[in-house]
Design an enzyme around this catalytic site. Structure first.
Site, PDB file in Angstrom:
ATOM      1  N   TYR A   1      43.768  45.273  49.145  1.00  0.00           N
ATOM      2  CA  TYR A   1      45.061  44.624  49.363  1.00  0.00           C
ATOM      3  C   TYR A   1      45.796  45.237  50.557  1.00  0.00           C
ATOM      4  O   TYR A   1      46.555  44.555  51.234  1.00  0.00           O
ATOM      5  CB  TYR A   1      45.953  44.771  48.126  1.00  0.00           C
ATOM      6  CG  TYR A   1      45.788  43.701  47.087  1.00  0.00           C
ATOM      7  CD1 TYR A   1      44.584  43.504  46.440  1.00  0.00           C
ATOM      8  CD2 TYR A   1      46.868  42.894  46.738  1.00  0.00           C
ATOM      9  CE1 TYR A   1      44.447  42.529  45.465  1.00  0.00           C
ATOM     10  CE2 TYR A   1      46.739  41.917  45.772  1.00  0.00           C
ATOM     11  CZ  TYR A   1      45.535  41.739  45.141  1.00  0.00           C
ATOM     12  OH  TYR A   1      45.411  40.770  44.181  1.00  0.00           O
TER      13      TYR A   1
ATOM     14  N   LYS B   1      32.563  49.330  40.934  1.00  0.00           N
ATOM     15  CA  LYS B   1      31.318  48.699  41.379  1.00  0.00           C
ATOM     16  C   LYS B   1      30.550  49.787  42.123  1.00  0.00           C
ATOM     17  O   LYS B   1      30.251  49.667  43.320  1.00  0.00           O
ATOM     18  CB  LYS B   1      31.658  47.479  42.264  1.00  0.00           C
ATOM     19  CG  LYS B   1      30.468  46.615  42.637  1.00  0.00           C
ATOM     20  CD  LYS B   1      29.913  45.788  41.492  1.00  0.00           C
ATOM     21  CE  LYS B   1      28.647  45.072  41.932  1.00  0.00           C
ATOM     22  NZ  LYS B   1      27.946  44.404  40.819  1.00  0.00           N
TER      23      LYS B   1
ATOM     24  N   ASP C   1      31.424  43.575  37.031  1.00  0.00           N
ATOM     25  CA  ASP C   1      30.830  42.306  36.596  1.00  0.00           C
ATOM     26  C   ASP C   1      30.503  42.351  35.105  1.00  0.00           C
ATOM     27  O   ASP C   1      30.767  41.401  34.358  1.00  0.00           O
ATOM     28  CB  ASP C   1      29.584  41.955  37.437  1.00  0.00           C
ATOM     29  CG  ASP C   1      28.612  43.109  37.608  1.00  0.00           C
ATOM     30  OD1 ASP C   1      28.974  44.265  37.291  1.00  0.00           O
ATOM     31  OD2 ASP C   1      27.474  42.862  38.053  1.00  0.00           O
TER      32      ASP C   1
ATOM     33  N   ASP D   1      43.455  42.897  39.356  1.00  0.00           N
ATOM     34  CA  ASP D   1      44.091  41.585  39.486  1.00  0.00           C
ATOM     35  C   ASP D   1      43.282  40.543  38.715  1.00  0.00           C
ATOM     36  O   ASP D   1      43.812  39.772  37.911  1.00  0.00           O
ATOM     37  CB  ASP D   1      44.179  41.204  40.968  1.00  0.00           C
ATOM     38  CG  ASP D   1      44.830  39.851  41.176  1.00  0.00           C
ATOM     39  OD1 ASP D   1      45.854  39.591  40.524  1.00  0.00           O
ATOM     40  OD2 ASP D   1      44.300  39.047  41.968  1.00  0.00           O
TER      41      ASP D   1
ATOM     42  N   ASP E   1      44.007  38.839  34.645  1.00  0.00           N
ATOM     43  CA  ASP E   1      44.138  37.402  34.362  1.00  0.00           C
ATOM     44  C   ASP E   1      43.165  36.995  33.255  1.00  0.00           C
ATOM     45  O   ASP E   1      43.507  36.209  32.364  1.00  0.00           O
ATOM     46  CB  ASP E   1      43.831  36.551  35.614  1.00  0.00           C
ATOM     47  CG  ASP E   1      45.086  36.200  36.402  1.00  0.00           C
ATOM     48  OD1 ASP E   1      46.032  37.030  36.398  1.00  0.00           O
ATOM     49  OD2 ASP E   1      45.124  35.127  37.027  1.00  0.00           O
TER      50      ASP E   1
HETATM   51  C1  IPM Z   1      49.697  39.497  40.584  1.00  0.00           C
HETATM   52  C2  IPM Z   1      49.632  38.411  41.611  1.00  0.00           C
HETATM   53  C3  IPM Z   1      49.791  39.038  42.988  1.00  0.00           C
HETATM   54  C4  IPM Z   1      48.644  39.987  43.181  1.00  0.00           C
HETATM   55  C5  IPM Z   1      49.875  38.035  44.137  1.00  0.00           C
HETATM   56  C6  IPM Z   1      50.979  37.023  43.916  1.00  0.00           C
HETATM   57  C7  IPM Z   1      50.021  38.712  45.456  1.00  0.00           C
HETATM   58  O1  IPM Z   1      48.464  37.682  41.503  1.00  0.00           O
HETATM   59  O2  IPM Z   1      50.739  40.171  40.473  1.00  0.00           O
HETATM   60  O3  IPM Z   1      48.719  39.683  39.861  1.00  0.00           O
HETATM   61  O4  IPM Z   1      47.543  39.569  43.576  1.00  0.00           O
HETATM   62  O5  IPM Z   1      48.829  41.183  42.961  1.00  0.00           O
HETATM   63 MN    MN Z   2      47.200  38.273  39.826  1.00  0.00          MN
END
Ligand code: IPM
Ligand code: MN
Length: 359
Positions: A143, A192, A224, A248, A252
């Protein structure tokens, strides 16, 4: 009288202002019930700040956050700004904020509310007992590494670099070990290392400090494989620590175990007690302005703020108990409702939770 805690409130874009308004009701109710005192001040951040100030993170917003005891953020982003140049994207403001405030540790809990098991796409028996925390490194890795483009004979080439130093790995690993010590004492470090040099340094560093936390059982797992095991045996995880981009993605995935990303809170912390608290979900432009968003993730982020930034365990528990009671009573916003025709509004959900809070 309790000391006044200053909270910088950044509603942001899309459903951000709608869910933050419900969290503000919870702050007010906490003052009445527990005698704590909060001073909130709102500031522009994200797309709305681009529109009104020409930058996603105006200097006065950053100063307000720096002078606060905690930051409450709604969500940023939306299609309106998606084609903007890098510096004028809401996401750039979010990354800049994390870096400027030194928020290197992102804590994302994912646990199953029993009454919501049917909202998940996974089988209830697979989900049984799932209660995990993803500890994501937030200010390093790909990032923040050098990015550029160059011309080659095969056309343009784009480069993103993933960089980690020992200090960065060590401080996030220590946070994760300490969190694991307070929970089921299991830590999965995700990398990884079979491919990436940064992952090999990550693994070496985690192994070097592990003996300082002898009560924590450490496993290393490739990213993975971790993505697969999260779907196969989610309840076997306790604390997961990983670098920025893997975190990240995995957070999710972990969020969806719970049925709705509308339920999940997060904390971004630095070395001290200061932190930024926000729902894991985004600005959901598709449902913005309709008053139907689920405010629970933001309300639970306030509970995390109370616990982690202020040490107000009683008020944090009060919020979490109220959320559970309201869900147990069958109240649902559209994202978690089986029968969508009976879904309640954002503000109705906020009011129910506020009314269910007790000392
Ligand atoms: C999160 C979001 C952010 C990230 C984006 C919006 C930059 O997806 O907070 O997880 O990737 O960190
Ligand atoms: Mn995110």
């Amino acid at each position: 009288m309790a000391e006044v805690k200053k909270i910088a409130v950044l509603p942001g874009d899309g459903i951000g202002p709608e869910v933050v308004a419900e969290a503000e009701k919870v702050l007010k109710r906490t003052e009445e019930l527990f005698g704590y005192r909060f001073e909130t001040e709102r500031a522009l951040f994200g797309g709305i700040a681009i529109d009104e100030k020409g930058t996603p993170m105006p200097e006065e917003t950053l100063q307000l956050c720096k002078n606060a005891d905690a930051v409450l953020l709604g969500a940023v982003g939306g299609p309106k700004w998606d084609n903007n140049p890098h510096a004028l994207r809401p996401e750039t403001g979010l990354l800049g904020m994390r870096k400027a405030l030194g928020l290197f540790a992102n804590i994302r809990p994912a646990y199953i509310f029993d009454c919501l098991k049917e909202a998940s796409t996974l089988k209830p028996e697979v989900l049984e007992g799932t209660d995990l925390i993803v500890v994501r490194e937030l200010t390093g890795g790909i990032y923040f590494g050098e990015k550029y483009r160059r011309d080659t004979e095969n056309g343009q080439e784009a480069v993103d670099t993933c960089v980690y130093n020992v200090m960065e790995v060590e401080r996030i690993a220590r946070q994760a070990f300490v969190i694991a010590q307070k929970r089921s004492k299991k830590l999965a470090s995700v990398d990884k290392a079979n491919v990436l040099e940064s992952s090999r340094l990550w693994r070496e560093t985690v192994n070097r400090i592990a003996p300082e936390y002898p009560d924590v059982e450490l496993e290393h797992i490739l990213v993975d494989n971790c993505a697969m095991q999260l779907l196969r045996r989610p309840s076997s995880f306790d604390v997961i620590v990983t670098e920025n981009m893997f975190g990240d993605i995995l957070s999710d995935e972990a969020a969806m175990l719970t049925g709705s990303i509308g339920m999940l809170s997060s904390a971004s912390l630095g070395e001290g007690s200061f932190g930024l608290f926000e729902p894991v979900h985004g600005s959901a432009p598709d449902i913005a302005g309709q008053g139907i968003a689920n405010p629970i993730a933001t309300i639970l982020s306030v509970a995390l703020m109370f616990r982690l930034a202020f040490g107000y365990e009683d008020a944090a528990t009060s919020i979490e108990t109220a959320v559970k009671a309201v869900l147990d009573a069958g109240h649902r916003t559209g994202d978690i409702a089986k029968d969508k025709s009976r879904a309640i509004s954002t503000s109705a959900m906020g009011d129910l939770i506020v009314n269910a809070m007790s000392k």
